[in-house]
Design a protein around this motif. Structure first.
Motif, PDB file in Angstrom:
ATOM      1  N   PRO A 195       0.952  -1.598  -0.403  1.00  0.00           N
ATOM      2  CA  PRO A 195       0.238  -0.270   0.008  1.00  0.00           C
ATOM      3  C   PRO A 195       0.472   1.279   0.369  1.00  0.00           C
ATOM      4  CG  PRO A 195       0.031  -1.421   1.867  1.00  0.00           C
ATOM      5  CD  PRO A 195       0.502  -1.799   1.383  1.00  0.00           C
ATOM      6  N   VAL A 196       1.544   1.840  -1.408  1.00  0.00           N
ATOM      7  CA  VAL A 196       1.470   2.962  -1.644  1.00  0.00           C
ATOM      8  C   VAL A 196       1.952   4.135  -0.210  1.00  0.00           C
ATOM      9  CG1 VAL A 196       3.400   4.345  -3.123  1.00  0.00           C
ATOM     10  CG2 VAL A 196       2.460   2.039  -3.723  1.00  0.00           C
ATOM     11  N   LEU A 197      -0.057   4.358  -0.615  1.00  0.00           N
ATOM     12  CA  LEU A 197       0.220   5.844  -0.146  1.00  0.00           C
ATOM     13  C   LEU A 197       0.233   5.594   2.054  1.00  0.00           C
ATOM     14  CD1 LEU A 197      -1.028   8.685  -0.313  1.00  0.00           C
ATOM     15  CD2 LEU A 197      -3.043   7.953  -0.304  1.00  0.00           C
ATOM     16  N   PHE A 198      -0.193   4.538   1.877  1.00  0.00           N
ATOM     17  CA  PHE A 198       0.061   4.299   3.200  1.00  0.00           C
ATOM     18  C   PHE A 198       1.399   4.259   3.874  1.00  0.00           C
ATOM     19  CE2 PHE A 198      -3.779   2.665   2.497  1.00  0.00           C
ATOM     20  CZ  PHE A 198      -5.193   3.368   3.567  1.00  0.00           C
ATOM     21  N   LEU A 199       2.339   3.601   3.194  1.00  0.00           N
ATOM     22  CA  LEU A 199       3.788   3.125   3.941  1.00  0.00           C
ATOM     23  C   LEU A 199       4.064   5.059   3.541  1.00  0.00           C
ATOM     24  CD1 LEU A 199       4.699   0.366   2.326  1.00  0.00           C
ATOM     25  CD2 LEU A 199       4.500   0.718   4.221  1.00  0.00           C
ATOM     26  N   LEU A 200       4.009   5.339   2.388  1.00  0.00           N
ATOM     27  CA  LEU A 200       4.390   6.908   2.743  1.00  0.00           C
ATOM     28  C   LEU A 200       3.916   8.051   3.628  1.00  0.00           C
ATOM     29  CD1 LEU A 200       3.983   7.737  -1.566  1.00  0.00           C
ATOM     30  CD2 LEU A 200       6.156   7.961  -0.073  1.00  0.00           C
ATOM     31  N   ILE A 201       2.715   8.040   3.871  1.00  0.00           N
ATOM     32  CA  ILE A 201       2.422   8.781   4.630  1.00  0.00           C
ATOM     33  C   ILE A 201       3.351   7.739   6.267  1.00  0.00           C
ATOM     34  CG2 ILE A 201       0.523   9.220   7.459  1.00  0.00           C
ATOM     35  CD1 ILE A 201      -1.278   8.293   4.036  1.00  0.00           C
ATOM     36  N   ILE A 202       3.602   6.253   6.404  1.00  0.00           N
ATOM     37  CA  ILE A 202       4.160   6.334   7.276  1.00  0.00           C
ATOM     38  C   ILE A 202       5.685   6.439   7.861  1.00  0.00           C
ATOM     39  CG2 ILE A 202       5.259   4.059   9.195  1.00  0.00           C
ATOM     40  CD1 ILE A 202       2.756   2.536   7.773  1.00  0.00           C
ATOM     41  N   LEU A 203       6.311   6.706   6.271  1.00  0.00           N
ATOM     42  CA  LEU A 203       7.259   7.554   6.271  1.00  0.00           C
ATOM     43  C   LEU A 203       7.870   9.051   6.771  1.00  0.00           C
ATOM     44  CD1 LEU A 203       8.593   5.175   3.217  1.00  0.00           C
ATOM     45  CD2 LEU A 203       9.407   4.939   6.200  1.00  0.00           C
ATOM     46  N   ALA A 204       6.659   9.634   5.975  1.00  0.00           N
ATOM     47  CA  ALA A 204       6.794  11.049   6.398  1.00  0.00           C
ATOM     48  C   ALA A 204       6.207  11.602   7.606  1.00  0.00           C
ATOM     49  CB  ALA A 204       5.308  11.828   4.776  1.00  0.00           C
ATOM     50  N   SER A 205       5.974  10.634   7.808  1.00  0.00           N
ATOM     51  CA  SER A 205       5.966  11.032   9.575  1.00  0.00           C
ATOM     52  C   SER A 205       6.604  10.699  10.731  1.00  0.00           C
ATOM     53  CB  SER A 205       4.582   9.893  10.725  1.00  0.00           C
ATOM     54  OG  SER A 205       4.632   8.914  10.232  1.00  0.00           O
ATOM     55  N   ILE A 206       7.852   9.547  10.349  1.00  0.00           N
ATOM     56  CA  ILE A 206       9.135   9.619  11.261  1.00  0.00           C
ATOM     57  C   ILE A 206       9.740  10.512  10.911  1.00  0.00           C
ATOM     58  CG2 ILE A 206      10.269   7.359  11.705  1.00  0.00           C
ATOM     59  CD1 ILE A 206       8.723   5.780  10.619  1.00  0.00           C
ATOM     60  N   ILE A 207      10.094  11.744   9.183  1.00  0.00           N
ATOM     61  CA  ILE A 207      11.079  11.703   9.387  1.00  0.00           C
ATOM     62  C   ILE A 207      10.156  13.489   9.140  1.00  0.00           C
ATOM     63  CG2 ILE A 207      12.354  10.298   8.191  1.00  0.00           C
ATOM     64  CD1 ILE A 207      11.653  10.976   5.201  1.00  0.00           C
ATOM     65  N   THR A 208      11.512  14.183   9.349  1.00  0.00           N
ATOM     66  CA  THR A 208      10.647  15.829   8.631  1.00  0.00           C
ATOM     67  C   THR A 208      11.036  15.797   7.618  1.00  0.00           C
ATOM     68  OG1 THR A 208      11.853  16.675  10.235  1.00  0.00           O
ATOM     69  CG2 THR A 208      11.347  17.984   9.105  1.00  0.00           C
ATOM     70  N   PRO A 209       9.901  15.820   6.841  1.00  0.00           N
ATOM     71  CA  PRO A 209       9.509  15.909   5.295  1.00  0.00           C
ATOM     72  C   PRO A 209       9.590  17.407   4.726  1.00  0.00           C
ATOM     73  CG  PRO A 209       7.502  17.134   6.402  1.00  0.00           C
ATOM     74  CD  PRO A 209       7.937  16.383   7.547  1.00  0.00           C
ATOM     75  N   SER A 210      10.869  16.764   3.759  1.00  0.00           N
ATOM     76  CA  SER A 210      11.277  18.304   2.698  1.00  0.00           C
ATOM     77  C   SER A 210      11.410  18.131   1.136  1.00  0.00           C
ATOM     78  CB  SER A 210      12.578  18.584   3.270  1.00  0.00           C
ATOM     79  OG  SER A 210      13.685  16.785   2.412  1.00  0.00           O
ATOM     80  N   PHE A 211      11.482  18.459  -0.059  1.00  0.00           N
ATOM     81  CA  PHE A 211      11.006  18.397  -1.288  1.00  0.00           C
ATOM     82  C   PHE A 211      11.767  17.045  -1.385  1.00  0.00           C
ATOM     83  CE2 PHE A 211      12.067  18.232  -5.336  1.00  0.00           C
ATOM     84  CZ  PHE A 211      11.274  19.019  -6.030  1.00  0.00           C
ATOM     85  N   TRP A 212      13.077  17.320  -0.810  1.00  0.00           N
ATOM     86  CA  TRP A 212      14.335  16.008  -1.297  1.00  0.00           C
ATOM     87  C   TRP A 212      14.057  14.750  -0.123  1.00  0.00           C
ATOM     88  CZ3 TRP A 212      16.335  16.664  -6.110  1.00  0.00           C
ATOM     89  CH2 TRP A 212      16.732  18.097  -6.277  1.00  0.00           C
ATOM     90  N   TRP A 213      13.980  14.800   0.301  1.00  0.00           N
ATOM     91  CA  TRP A 213      13.171  13.157   1.049  1.00  0.00           C
ATOM     92  C   TRP A 213      11.856  12.909   0.675  1.00  0.00           C
ATOM     93  CZ3 TRP A 213      14.861   9.621   3.831  1.00  0.00           C
ATOM     94  CH2 TRP A 213      15.703  10.635   4.612  1.00  0.00           C
ATOM     95  N   LEU A 214      10.791  13.688   0.294  1.00  0.00           N
ATOM     96  CA  LEU A 214       9.767  13.121   0.171  1.00  0.00           C
ATOM     97  C   LEU A 214       9.889  12.753  -2.062  1.00  0.00           C
ATOM     98  CD1 LEU A 214       7.211  15.835   0.535  1.00  0.00           C
ATOM     99  CD2 LEU A 214       6.875  13.389   1.037  1.00  0.00           C
TER     100      LEU A 214
END
Length: 350
Positions: A195-214
């Motif tokens: 589940p791509v969107l859920f995994l992205l949400i989990i990973l984005a909630s662990i680290i501080t989001p930025s352009f290059w991180w996303l």
């Protein structure tokens, strides 16, 4: 005369390329969408020169200044502080008394807080704020210009990197086949079933989001889109006579893959690129809407959609975000259809 027709800016154009260009132009919807998209990109790429709370050029006391590129202290213009606020009435009167200022078409940046509003934010469109303001008293037009640029650059960058990875993986699977292809397909099925969107949400909630991180996080899942197409082309072409002849001549596998097989595979790959870009923009918008995208305060179309959801009494926010996103994605899809027609072998032969 024939040589002039076969060259463009000194670069030779093959007959098949000319026919692809004609097929692309024949799709009027995609052709005009391409030029409209380029025009929008040309306006938004130099966003600092289109929407900014700093003048483009200042002439003061006989000297020229470029505030849009250089930060000047307020003492330069008779003030007292380290940073110049060009919207300050004192600074404005001081500069206009000894010179003049040239402003961009939109006198607000994406993070400019507008103090003088006709009512509480968000405010409706006015002559000063063409599409109104959001709930943080920021100009919607300025945020749209910067947000459009970020979305398009993000989508194009992700498309380039994901295409490189996807083409490489598909080429290795298709060319070598056998156990390599079998294991690759099983791993691809497992990876593609996540589940791509859920995994992205989990990973984005662990680290501080930025352009290059996303960009890096989405690259983990977006590269799979091209693997199947490239793999099929390499599986088909690896047993062709010219590939067998190249092997017999002792040419290395990497050289055969890059020089002889990859150009044929790229024909099918190019048709998918506009659709991958549209999907990347949609995913970034969804993450921003859910609050797991770009850092807080960044100009974002998804953040504008979220504001529209929280401020139903300000319909201009929702309508603006909807039409901008719908137009952007429609243009990309129409361009993709035109590219698909251009590389369609049935139309090229006709």
């Amino acid at each position: 005369m024939a040589m002039k027709q076969d060259r463009f800016l000194g670069i030779p154009i093959r007959p098949i390329t000319r026919r692809r260009i004609r097929n692309f132009k024949a799709n009027k919807r995609g052709y005009w969408s391409f030029w409209i998209f380029l025009a929008l990109l040309a306006v938004t790429l130099p966003a600092e020169f289109v929407a900014n709370d700093k003048p483009l050029l200042v002439r003061y006391d006989g000297a020229f200044y470029v505030p849009v590129l250089v930060s000047y202290p307020e003492t330069t213009f008779g003030g007292f502080y380290a940073q110049t606020d060009y919207t300050d009435p004192f600074i404005r009167e001081e500069i206009e008394g000894k010179g003049w200022m040239i402003w961009p078409p939109v006198r607000f940046s994406y993070n400019t807080h507008i103090a003088e509003l006709p009512g509480p934010a968000p405010t409706a469109p006015t002559a000063q704020n063409w599409l109104g303001t959001d709930d943080k008293a920021r100009d919607v037009v300025a945020r749209l210009i910067y947000g459009f640029r970020i979305s398009v650059l993000f989508g194009l960058t992700l498309t380039v990197f994901s295409s490189i990875v996807g083409v490489a993986v598909g080429a290795v699977q298709g060319y070598f086949g056998g156990l390599t292809d079998l294991l690759g397909q099983r791993l691809l099925e497992i990876w593609g079933g996540m589940p791509v969107l859920f995994l992205l949400i989990i990973l984005a909630s662990i680290i501080t989001p930025s352009f290059w991180w996303l960009l890096g996080l989405m690259l983990l899942f977006s590269w799979t889109a091209l693997v199947g197409v490239v793999r099929a082309e390499f599986l088909r072409a690896r047993n062709f006579d010219y590939v067998k002849a190249a092997r017999a001549l002792g040419i290395s596998n990497p050289e055969i893959m890059v020089r002889h097989v990859l150009p044929n595979a790229m024909v099918a790959t190019v048709t998918f690129l506009p659709f991958i870009t549209a999907g990347s923009v949609t995913t970034l918008t969804a993450l921003d809407f859910l609050g797991f995208g770009l850092p807080v305060g960044s100009p974002s179309l998804g953040e504008l959609l979220n504001q529209a959801k929280d401020n139903l009494h300000a319909p201009w926010l929702g309508l603006t975000a909807f039409f901008v996103i719908a137009i952007m994605l429609s243009l990309l899809v129409f361009i993709g259809e035109a590219v698909r027609d251009a590389f369609d072998p049935r139309k090229i032969q006709g």
